[in-house]
Design an enzyme around this catalytic site. Structure first.
Site, PDB file in Angstrom:
ATOM      1  N   ASP A 197       0.855  -1.179   0.000  1.00  0.00           N
ATOM      2  CA  ASP A 197       0.000   0.000   0.000  1.00  0.00           C
ATOM      3  C   ASP A 197       0.902   1.243   0.000  1.00  0.00           C
ATOM      4  O   ASP A 197       2.107   1.161   0.186  1.00  0.00           O
ATOM      5  CB  ASP A 197      -0.954  -0.028   1.198  1.00  0.00           C
ATOM      6  CG  ASP A 197      -2.185   0.839   0.965  1.00  0.00           C
ATOM      7  OD1 ASP A 197      -2.163   1.656   0.027  1.00  0.00           O
ATOM      8  OD2 ASP A 197      -3.161   0.708   1.717  1.00  0.00           O
ATOM      9  N   GLU A 252     -10.191   7.349   4.497  1.00  0.00           N
ATOM     10  CA  GLU A 252      -9.111   6.814   5.345  1.00  0.00           C
ATOM     11  C   GLU A 252      -9.099   7.476   6.722  1.00  0.00           C
ATOM     12  O   GLU A 252     -10.140   7.777   7.291  1.00  0.00           O
ATOM     13  CB  GLU A 252      -7.774   6.910   4.603  1.00  0.00           C
ATOM     14  CG  GLU A 252      -7.829   6.107   3.285  1.00  0.00           C
ATOM     15  CD  GLU A 252      -6.485   5.948   2.607  1.00  0.00           C
ATOM     16  OE1 GLU A 252      -5.478   5.722   3.284  1.00  0.00           O
ATOM     17  OE2 GLU A 252      -6.459   6.034   1.359  1.00  0.00           O
TER      18      GLU A 252
END
Ligand code: BGC
Ligand code: BGC
Length: 854
Positions: free
Chosen positions: A335, A535
């Protein structure tokens, strides 16, 4: 090229998975191993996991081609293949020179830096990247670059694309065939613009809804997530057991985030998942196991940790479990600089991640130094050559399966350049069906719904006519903020859908966001809810809706008091505590984040002009809905489980039921402000204070206005509303400073790592000759400052704008971001004047400044 046909019989994958899982629970641990790992262990025992083999049988011809390529590649080239840069920091020339394996377009990265760049610019970029990767005039082996993007609710970065409901809404629809079709439509829209790979599906199983990514998950129920994982992977890639798999109308999928992303302690993004190996497998692994069985070609490692160890460095899970035991033969992508969070690593250097089993680093802006360092680590033997070869082989295998070597320019492939597919009628119809099926009816007293479209309808609430808000995060930008109506050419707001339903039937609909009217309407539909986030920016400390500022509740109560029946349409990325809002409504609909097809809401709220019900509610809750704002995480089976509504709950016209008054105790000691907001709407956030000091060190806490110290006066000012701002005026008689002080140190290192900025809405009226310095510190003098309005980079004068300073700049300037106590420190010894109306963390600003120290 795939020459042999799969040997596995087509089987219902859910059934397959169930049998695998049950087989696994009866598996004996190999004799050489000891009892199941304790909860605190971060080393998995592969014997505790089911033994799987990939759905695609080994293809000898393809494997021979992989080997041949690897044998002909230089080490530089191999290292290039295991690195992915971001389009914001990577040019086609870089791709050619370094032979990068992949390029992604991150949530805030767009062709030419334009968040609303047209489709043609995206395709051109794809063509340029591909052409560069295949242009090896000097005789090097040409390897096509793989182009990836987050198409997580449709091709959401591109103007005009169909925006499907976010996953949480799809979970409410509980319809695997629907999500399979959505995935296939998304693949077509991706390919039309040249993209070949999406970082989806998110098969997370969110367990604490305070997590800012809850909406990216389908459900708290692992079984539902598993059913969807199968359908979405097959919708994106095609079926591994049928012709057309991974052809140029399909895209590679990425099962993310492996593993445990939804289980972090207190719902903190990128946090620590403290669970047993059995829970990791059965809850957080369910979607991944199904995605693997369906043949997902990539798996993305999670930012999170398992029992204290970052997943990007967990060899037992990435290699021993995922690849060896679960038989995964595609590649693991990291990621966003996730490797940099492994102990001992930085974004620019991390042998440990590759060694642990990450095959491709996602190194958006750090790829150049990472390439140099990784190369050195291979040469020194710190990274074994066979590990590098294995990683490269996995990447090449996927590229060969996708036929990328022979594919030609993205624009020349089957649907390349077919921009008519973006927001195509068929796709929008599908999205609208998904919206209808995602709606969950929580209250419908005295059967207020369905409404008569011939009535007089007032539509209110700031979500009513805002396509950005109804679409949530990951929409044109990472946070989904900063867009305009014109950015959504193929979309309908909720209000527009209502207006057209009512107009067709001969009724009267009026929009007034604040809920004002001159002729009393028969009914009010109020659309309200969470503003977009993504997020960690969306992490919250408790599940209260509008803590400390319940303006929507006030609107509902006012309309009710005026004798108008109220229908609430609640937009949210998670279940929130809204008992008061439900009590203040006659009907209440959880609408999640529906996306571009706002019309799907009117389809269900209204009868047709002939008075018939065309669409009843069929959606049910995919998550437990909280009874208070402060309950411990509510998941089926948890100890003390006591939700307001259980998963599976949802009313329908066919099953009318009255809902009594719900309890209104939030369970909170005081209304906490959301994190990342320090000053907004004229108020300093709870837990913070505005302070000023002069050179003598006398500190004043500004409680009432006006206030002042030697040299500095604080008064109220107006920006968007009356007295929503503060003016600081230095008279030049003595040096003085102002800042926002936290009651307790806060840790902003996670936010900094992810690129967040301190964003200040301000107006500069008079600036000292040498500019201002913005300070972020851990108190007193410890901490760094960043110069703003320097001679070389002057800022606007006398007008409101937002200024963004990356948190990373403060770190570079010396601030210890792990213990920040003062934010927005600003001082002057000369005469100066400015006003500010908000101080928040964010990712968008009118003016973004770089890291120069004062
Ligand atoms: C997210 C991923 C995403 C990636 C690329 C990360 O911050 O965690 O889900 O795929 O960025 O945008
Ligand atoms: C990028 C996202 C990424 C995030 C990392 C943003 O700037 O645009 O794609 O997920 O940073 O947290």
């Amino acid at each position: 090229m795939r020459t042999s046909m799969p040997v596995m019989k087509p089987a219902p994958f859910a059934a397959l998975l169930v049998s695998l899982l049950s087989a696994c629970s009866t598996l004996e641990a190999p004799a050489t191993r000891t009892a199941p790992a304790a909860v605190s262990s971060s080393t998995a025992n592969p014997g505790n996991w089911p033994k799987l083999s990939p759905p695609l049988p080994r293809d000898a011809a393809l494997e021979a081609r992989v080997q041949d390529l690897v044998a002909r590649m230089s080490v530089e080239q191999k290292v290039g293949q295991v690195i992915q840069g971001d389009i914001g920091s990577t040019t086609p020339d870089d791709v050619r020179k370094y032979q990068l394996g992949s390029v992604l377009a991150g949530g805030n990265s767009d062709p030419g830096g334009k968040y609303n760049a047209p489709a043609a610019d995206w395709l051109k970029l794809a063509d340029d990247m591909h052409a560069a990767s295949m242009d090896m005039r000097d005789g090097r082996v040409a390897i096509p670059v793989l182009l990836g993007i987050d198409a997580v609710h449709g091709h959401n970065n591109v103007v005009g694309a169909t925006l499907f409901p976010h996953n949480i809404g799809l979970g409410a629809a509980n319809d695997p065939e629907l999500v399979r079709k959505i995935a296939a439509a998304t693949a077509l829209e991706l390919r039309a613009t040249g993209f070949e790979w999406t970082f989806a599906p998110t098969v997370t199983v969110p367990r604490d809804d305070r997590w800012g990514r809850t909406y990216e998950g389908y459900s708290e129920d692992p079984a539902l997530v598993a059913r969807y994982a199968t359908a979405v992977v097959e919708g994106l890639q095609g079926s591994a057991r049928e012709p057309g798999f991974l052809d140029h109308t399909r895209v590679a999928a990425s099962s993310k985030h492996f593993i445990g992303d939804g289980g972090t302690f207190e719902g903190k993004d990128k946090g620590d998942t403290r669970v047993s190996e059995a829970e990791l497998r059965d809850v957080h692994g369910a979607g991944h196991l199904a995605a693997l069985a369906a043949g997902t070609q990539t798996v993305m490692a999670s930012f999170s940790s398992w029992n204290g160890q970052k997943m990007h460095g967990n060899r037992s899970l990435l290699t021993d479990v995922l690849k060896a035991r679960l038989g995964f033969d595609g590649f693991v992508v990291g990621d966003w600089n996730g490797h940099g969070e492994v102990a001992g690593c930085t974004n620019e250097s991390c042998a440990a991640a590759l060694v642990a089993g990450v095959d491709m680093y996602m190194a958006p802006d750090s790829w150049r130094s990472l390439h140099a360092n990784t190369l050195a680590q291979v040469r020194s033997g710190e990274i074994p050559m066979d590990r590098l070869d294995d990683a490269v082989s996995r990447i090449l295998r996927v590229k060969l399966r996708m036929g990328l070597f022979e594919a030609g320019l993205p624009s020349k492939r089957s649907v390349g350049g077919r921009f008519d597919l973006l927001g195509a009628d068929a796709h929008r119809d599908l999205a609208r069906e998904a919206v209808r099926k995602s709606l969950v009816l929580l209250k419908n007293d005295r059967s207020l719904l369905p409404l008569d479209p011939r009535a007089s309808v007032l539509v209110a609430g700031n979500g009513a006519d805002d396509i950005g808000k109804q679409s949530g995060g990951w929409t044109l930008s990472w946070q989904g903020t900063g867009n305009r109506p014109a950015d959504f050419p193929n979309a309908e707001s909720i209000w527009q859908g209502i207006r057209s339903a009512v107009a067709t039937a001969g009724g009267q609909a009026r929009l007034d966001v604040a809920g004002r009217y001159s002729n009393k309407p028969d009914v009010a539909i109020v659309v309200f809810g969470e503003d977009p986030y993504a997020e960690f920016i969306g992490d919250i400390p408790n599940l209260a809706y509008q803590p400390g500022n319940a303006t929507d509740l006030a609107l509902l109560r006012r309309l009710r008091a005026e004798g108008i029946p109220v229908v609430s349409v609640f937009l949210s990325g998670r279940p929130l505590w809204v008992n008061r809002e439900i009590n203040a409504s006659d009907a209440f609909v959880a609408a999640w984040l529906p996306g571009s097809e706002g019309g799907g809401i009117a389809d269900v709220l209204f009868k047709d002009p002939q008075g018939r019900i065309v669409h009843d509610f069929t959606g049910t809750l995919p998550f437990s809905w909280p009874r208070t704002a402060s309950q411990p995480p509510q998941n089926v089976g948890a100890t003390g489980y006591d939700p307001q509504f259980k998963p599976g709950h949802g009313l329908a016209y066919a099953r009318p039921a009255a809902l009594g008054a719900l309890p209104e105790e939030s369970g909170l000691a005081h209304d906490d402000a959301p994190p990342g907001v320090y000053f907004a709407a004229g108020k300093v956030a709870a837990g913070w204070s505005l302070r000023i000091a002069d050179a003598s060190g006398t500190v004043e806490v500004v409680r009432t206005l006006p206030a002042g110290t030697r040299g500095l006066a604080v008064t109220a000012a107006d920006h968007l509303a009356q007295e929503d701002a503060r003016r600081l005026r230095w008279d030049g008689s003595a040096p003085a400073q102002a800042w926002l002080q936290s009651d307790a140190p806060i840790d902003l290192s996670r936010e900094a790592m992810s690129g967040a900025m301190l964003v200040v809405a301000m107006r500069l009226d008079r600036v000292p000759a040498d500019g201002f310095a913005l300070r972020l510190s851990c108190g007193g003098d410890c901490g760094g400052h960043v110069a703003i309005d320097t001679g070389t980079a002057p800022l606007p004068r006398g007008t409101w704008f937002t200024l963004g300073v990356p948190l990373q700049c403060f770190k570079t300037a010396g601030t210890d971001l792990a213990r920040v106590e003062r934010i927005f420190g600003i001082e002057s010894s000369a005469g100066a004047e400015l006003a500010f109306s908000s101080v928040v963390l964010g990712d968008k600003a009118d003016v973004r400044i770089g890291c120069t120290t004062h």
